[in-house]
Each structure stands twice: as C-alpha cells, then as structure tokens.
Design a protein around this motif. Structure first.
Motif, PDB file in Angstrom:
ATOM      1  N   LYS A   1       0.837  -1.207   0.000  1.00 46.60           N
ATOM      2  CA  LYS A   1       0.000   0.000   0.000  1.00 46.60           C
ATOM      3  C   LYS A   1       0.868   1.252   0.000  1.00 46.60           C
ATOM      4  CE  LYS A   1      -3.773  -2.316   2.240  1.00 46.60           C
ATOM      5  NZ  LYS A   1      -4.738  -2.378   3.322  1.00 46.60           N
TER       6      LYS A   1
ATOM      7  N   PRO B   1      -4.791   2.109  -5.182  1.00 47.57           N
ATOM      8  CA  PRO B   1      -5.297   2.877  -4.038  1.00 47.57           C
ATOM      9  C   PRO B   1      -4.652   2.404  -2.732  1.00 47.57           C
ATOM     10  CG  PRO B   1      -6.956   1.373  -4.895  1.00 47.57           C
ATOM     11  CD  PRO B   1      -5.827   1.341  -5.858  1.00 47.57           C
TER      12      PRO B   1
ATOM     13  N   ASP C   1      -5.856   2.615   0.264  1.00 49.96           N
ATOM     14  CA  ASP C   1      -6.845   1.926   1.083  1.00 49.96           C
ATOM     15  C   ASP C   1      -7.606   0.954   0.175  1.00 49.96           C
ATOM     16  OD1 ASP C   1      -8.515   1.209   3.054  1.00 49.96           O
ATOM     17  OD2 ASP C   1      -9.675   3.078   3.084  1.00 49.96           O
ATOM     18  N   HIS C   2      -7.254  -0.317   0.243  1.00 53.20           N
ATOM     19  CA  HIS C   2      -7.863  -1.244  -0.712  1.00 53.20           C
ATOM     20  C   HIS C   2      -8.053  -2.634  -0.110  1.00 53.20           C
ATOM     21  CE1 HIS C   2      -3.500  -2.271  -1.462  1.00 53.20           C
ATOM     22  NE2 HIS C   2      -4.043  -3.445  -1.249  1.00 53.20           N
TER      23      HIS C   2
ATOM     24  N   SER D   1     -10.973  -0.261  -4.201  1.00 49.29           N
ATOM     25  CA  SER D   1     -10.685   0.842  -3.295  1.00 49.29           C
ATOM     26  C   SER D   1     -11.561   0.724  -2.058  1.00 49.29           C
ATOM     27  CB  SER D   1     -10.949   2.145  -4.033  1.00 49.29           C
ATOM     28  OG  SER D   1     -11.515   3.063  -3.166  1.00 49.29           O
TER      29      SER D   1
ATOM     30  N   GLU E   1     -17.648   1.350  -3.289  1.00 48.63           N
ATOM     31  CA  GLU E   1     -16.422   0.814  -3.846  1.00 48.63           C
ATOM     32  C   GLU E   1     -16.610  -0.022  -5.099  1.00 48.63           C
ATOM     33  OE1 GLU E   1     -15.534  -2.950  -1.041  1.00 48.63           O
ATOM     34  OE2 GLU E   1     -15.525  -0.973  -0.146  1.00 48.63           O
TER      35      GLU E   1
ATOM     36  N   ASN F   1     -14.964   1.369  -7.999  1.00 51.26           N
ATOM     37  CA  ASN F   1     -13.518   1.620  -8.009  1.00 51.26           C
ATOM     38  C   ASN F   1     -12.729   0.315  -8.007  1.00 51.26           C
ATOM     39  OD1 ASN F   1     -13.996   4.396  -7.842  1.00 51.26           O
ATOM     40  ND2 ASN F   1     -14.325   4.198  -5.635  1.00 51.26           N
TER      41      ASN F   1
ATOM     42  N   LYS G   1      -9.591   9.225  -9.759  1.00 52.65           N
ATOM     43  CA  LYS G   1     -10.401   9.022  -8.572  1.00 52.65           C
ATOM     44  C   LYS G   1      -9.747   8.057  -7.611  1.00 52.65           C
ATOM     45  CE  LYS G   1     -14.976   9.750 -10.491  1.00 52.65           C
ATOM     46  NZ  LYS G   1     -16.057   8.992 -11.066  1.00 52.65           N
ATOM     47  N   LEU G   2      -8.977   7.122  -8.188  1.00 57.37           N
ATOM     48  CA  LEU G   2      -8.422   6.070  -7.344  1.00 57.37           C
ATOM     49  C   LEU G   2      -7.145   6.479  -6.634  1.00 57.37           C
ATOM     50  CD1 LEU G   2      -8.980   3.032  -9.700  1.00 57.37           C
ATOM     51  CD2 LEU G   2     -10.165   3.505  -7.581  1.00 57.37           C
ATOM     52  N   CYS G   3      -6.364   7.390  -7.235  1.00 56.66           N
ATOM     53  CA  CYS G   3      -5.037   7.634  -6.684  1.00 56.66           C
ATOM     54  C   CYS G   3      -5.013   8.736  -5.647  1.00 56.66           C
ATOM     55  CB  CYS G   3      -4.073   7.991  -7.806  1.00 56.66           C
ATOM     56  SG  CYS G   3      -4.050   6.694  -9.021  1.00 56.66           S
TER      57      CYS G   3
END
Ligand SMILES: Nc1ncnc2c1ncn2[C@@H]1O[C@H](COP(=O)(O)OP(=O)(O)OP(=O)(O)O)[C@@H](O)[C@H]1O
Ligand SMILES: Nc1nc2c(ncn2[C@@H]2O[C@H](COP(=O)(O)O)[C@@H](O)[C@H]2O)c(=O)[nH]1
Length: 391
Positions: free
Chosen positions: A92, A334, A336-337, A350, A355, A358, A389-391
């Motif tokens: 992560k 991401p 947080d995944h 994500s 979610e 994502n 949106k994911l990063c």
C-alpha cells in the motif's frame, strides 16, 4: 523450529485466516495453503523488509523458513491473496514499480531449493508489468571474438541491448572497470553468494570463478533492454537448464592457429594463461559444436562479415530504428484497498464508499519468470472508475 513468534499465536487459533489483515501498527496477512499458514508481517515504516513465518497446523508449531530472493521493504501496509502456488502481495502506498510482489510457497523453484537446502523455503520475486525479450547467450572459446561482436552490437543499438555484468574472481585487466566489465570479487564472498542462491549460473573457467547473478539479467530487462550474456559453455548449459528462456549462439574460430594469434595479439594473458585457455578451447569447441545447447553457430572469420551474420540471425539486418518503445503503463493502486481473486483475475478494490465502482483488475494468467528474480507479464486494467479518482 517450534518457537512461536510473539505476534500471532492467538490470531491463528481463531479460524479461517486466508487474506485476513490485522492492523495494530504492524501489518500482518495470513494465507493458508494445505497444512501451512503463511504469515507476512510488515513494520509499516518502510525501513524493514516484510517478514515471513509459517505455522504448520499438522505439527502445531512455527517454522522459520529460509527466505530467498530480494525481500520487499514494508510500507503503509500490505494485502495478500493466494494465486495457486504463490501468494500475491500488494503493497500500500508504494511507487508503481514496487507495488506487486510474489511470495512463492510451492513453485518448482521453491521445491528444488527445499530439496537442496533441506529446510522449509519461500522465495520472493517482484511483479513487473509487461514482458521482457528473450536474452541472448553468446559462448565460445576465449579469444574467438565474443566481446568484440557484443561491443559492436551495443554500439550500434545502445537503446536495444544491455550487457549482463558477470561476477568474477579473476584480477581486472588494465582498462577494465569494476561494475562495467565485471563485478570483481573475492572467492570466499562469491562462494557464499552462490550458496545463498544469488546466481543464475556459475562455473570455474580457466582457473577462476565466473557467474551471472539473477540481478545482472533482471536489471537489463527492467531498463527495457534485451540482455546479452557473454559466458562459457558450462554456463550456457546451466542457463539452458534453468527457467530463463534465451537464444543461444556459439561463436567458433576459423582455426586453432587463428585463435592462438588473436589471444596472443590481445596481449592480456600471461604465456601460462594463454596455453591454459587454448587447451580449454579444444573441449569447448567440441562441446559447443556437438551438443544441442546452441540454437545458432557463428563462424567468426572476417569480423565485419561475422557481425552482419550476427545481426541477421537476430533479425536486425536492414533494421531501421523505430520510435522508442512506449513505457509500460503505470498504475498507482489505491492505498486503502482490499484484494480478492476470481479465476485468473485479481480484483483490487478501493476502500472508499461505493467501492463497486472503483476496481482495478490484474490478470495473472500469463505470468513469466518468477523467483528469485522478477515475475513478469502483469497486466492491469481499470474497471469502472478513472485513475484520478483512485489515486
Ligand atoms: N574476426 C576477427 N578477426 C581478427 N581478429 C579478431 C576478430 N574478432 C575478434 N578479434 C580480435 O581477437 C581478440 C580477442 O577478441 P575478444 O576479446 O573479443 O575475444 P573473446 O571471445 O571475448 O575472449 P574472452 O572469452 O577471453 O573474453 C581481440 O584482440 C579482437 O580484436
Ligand atoms: N559461466 C560463465 N562464464 C563467464 C562469465 N563471464 C565470463 N565468462 C567466460 O569466461 C571466459 C573468460 O573470460 P575473460 O573475461 O577472463 O577473458 C570467457 O569464455 C567468458 O565467456 C559468467 O558469468 N559465467
């Protein structure tokens, strides 16, 4: 064996633990394969490598495995999911080229090493997007002109080829630079590194140790170049028997007299060494031309003609440099995944709300290579959300 690490005995008694992540400063994942539960632990500060412990459920005790390959440094946490005989670890908040790792727990390589070392073994390899071109192994007797042909190729196609810098225990020649021509090393150091599995192949050649480290080949491929190995016939035989798929070329001289002349004119060896190299050349030529190690024979009489032949067999005759290869696509996963697996697809979702939108899919159906180097062939696809949106 047997002594329980402080961190997880109670956790393990709590039942199904596949892919479970427990957060309390450190990050732990547990993955069960048969009777064994593999626990990976990261300190979370990026300074220490991710540690591996195994709980053998049939014996009811902890096993401390021999861990081969380059270990990943821990980061802000990691997740794990089982992919057949290896555990895929997603780090992560790491850089895009350091996010995916594989811990091999029961691959062919791990089984071989387990047998060889007589201990429990696991092996790390870094996941890499895209594939590498097959390396080229060039062999032939000392003085035949391998180095000369390789230099010509690297000079004409600098962005296409990279040289595998071998380790050797022989002394450097006048113009040779450490880390460029060879990694010059002590015998005792190299022998220890051989034991630790650092080398793809090694051999005693003309009275010295020579070897190709796994890393020497991988760094060339990491740079997007095709790797060239200049190694003796014993080394070529070992690479042929390894999991590295390569093209093998044997360079032969017009005659023993001409080989001797080239060696003498080069002026880099003592009389004793020249005689030793010539004696060994006979056996090498016999092996090189009679065994089925080599895909191509290259007769090096007139240098320019031989170079043209070499380019032809590599498909480079009439080659016009194309526009530079586009860099492999990068994806920042991401932080947080969660990670799950459906058939050959790994789904990284994500941890944000809603979610389902994502999702990043990682296809692991055509992986190549593996421990102790790199696992190549990763292919990411974004499903249902933009990267921003994911990063
Ligand atoms: N076709 C050729 N005709 C004449 N001389 C050659 C030819 N090819 C190479 N040479 C010369 O022969 C000598 C040996 O070549 P080179 O150092 O490339 O051999 P090598 O196979 O790499 O040897 P080693 O295995 O010992 O490293 C050099 O001086 C080189 O310039
Ligand atoms: N098996 C291996 N052989 C190697 C490697 N690197 C070089 N070589 C071979 O050694 C001889 C002598 O080389 P020199 O530089 O001392 O003249 C030559 O045949 C090389 O091909 C290696 O990593 N492994």
């Amino acid at each position: 064996m047997g002594e329980a690490p402080a961190f997880l005995v109670e956790d393990l008694q709590d039942g199904p633990l596949n892919g479970l992540e427990l957060k309390n400063g450190t990050c732990k994942t547990t993955t069960t394969v048969g009777d064994k539960t593999y626990v990976t632990v990261g300190a979370g500060d990026g300074t220490l490598s991710i540690d591996v412990q195994i709980f053998d459920r049939s014996l009811g005790e902890w096993v401390h495995p021999t861990v081969l390959g380059t270990k990943p440094l821990s980061c802000k946490g990691h997740s794990a999911v089982l992919c057949e005989n290896r555990i895929l670890v997603v780090k992560k908040g790491s850089k895009s080229d350091d996010q995916i790792w594989f811990l091999e727990v029961d691959t062919e390589y791990v089984r071989q090493q387990r047998k060889k070392l007589g201990t429990e073994v696991v092996a790390w390899s870094k996941g890499v997007i895209g594939n590498a071109e097959k390396p080229i192994v060039i062999s032939g007797p000392s003085g035949v002109g391998k180095g000369t042909l390789i230099s010509m190729l690297m000079k004409e196609f600098p962005s296409m080829f990279g040289f595998s810098v071998s380790h050797t225990t022989r002394a450097p020649r006048n113009m040779e630079k450490d880390g460029v021509h060879y990694h010059f090393t002590d015998k005792s150091v190299m022998e220890k590194e051989i034991k630790n599995g650092k080398f793809l192949e090694f051999a005693s050649v003309h009275g010295n140790l020579y070897g190709t480290s796994v890393e020497a080949v991988e760094v060339v491929a990491d740079a997007g170049k095709r790797c060239i190995l200049d190694i003796d016939v014993q080394g070529a035989k070992s690479v042929r028997a390894s999991s590295l798929e390569a093209i093998f070329i044997f360079v032969s001289p017009p005659s023993m007299e001409e080989l001797e002349k080239r060696l003498r004119d080069r002026g880099t060896e003592t009389e004793e060494q020249i005689l030793k190299r010539l004696r060994n050349a006979k056996a090498e030529i016999e092996q090189g031309t009679s065994s089925n190690i080599f895909d191509f024979m290259l007769y090096n009489d007139k240098l320019e003609e031989s170079y043209e032949k070499l380019k032809k067999l590599l498909g480079l005759d009439g080659f016009v440099a194309a526009s530079p290869k586009s860099a492999p696509k990068e994806i920042n996963l991401p932080v947080d995944h969660s990670v799950s697996k459906i058939d050959d697809k790994i789904i990284i979702s994500s941890g944000l709300e809603k979610e389902t939108k994502n999702l990043i899919m990682l296809d692991v159906s055509s992986l190549k290579g593996g421990a102790p180097g790199r696992t190549r062939g990763l292919d990411f696809q974004v499903i249902g959300a933009s990267l921003d949106k994911l990063c």
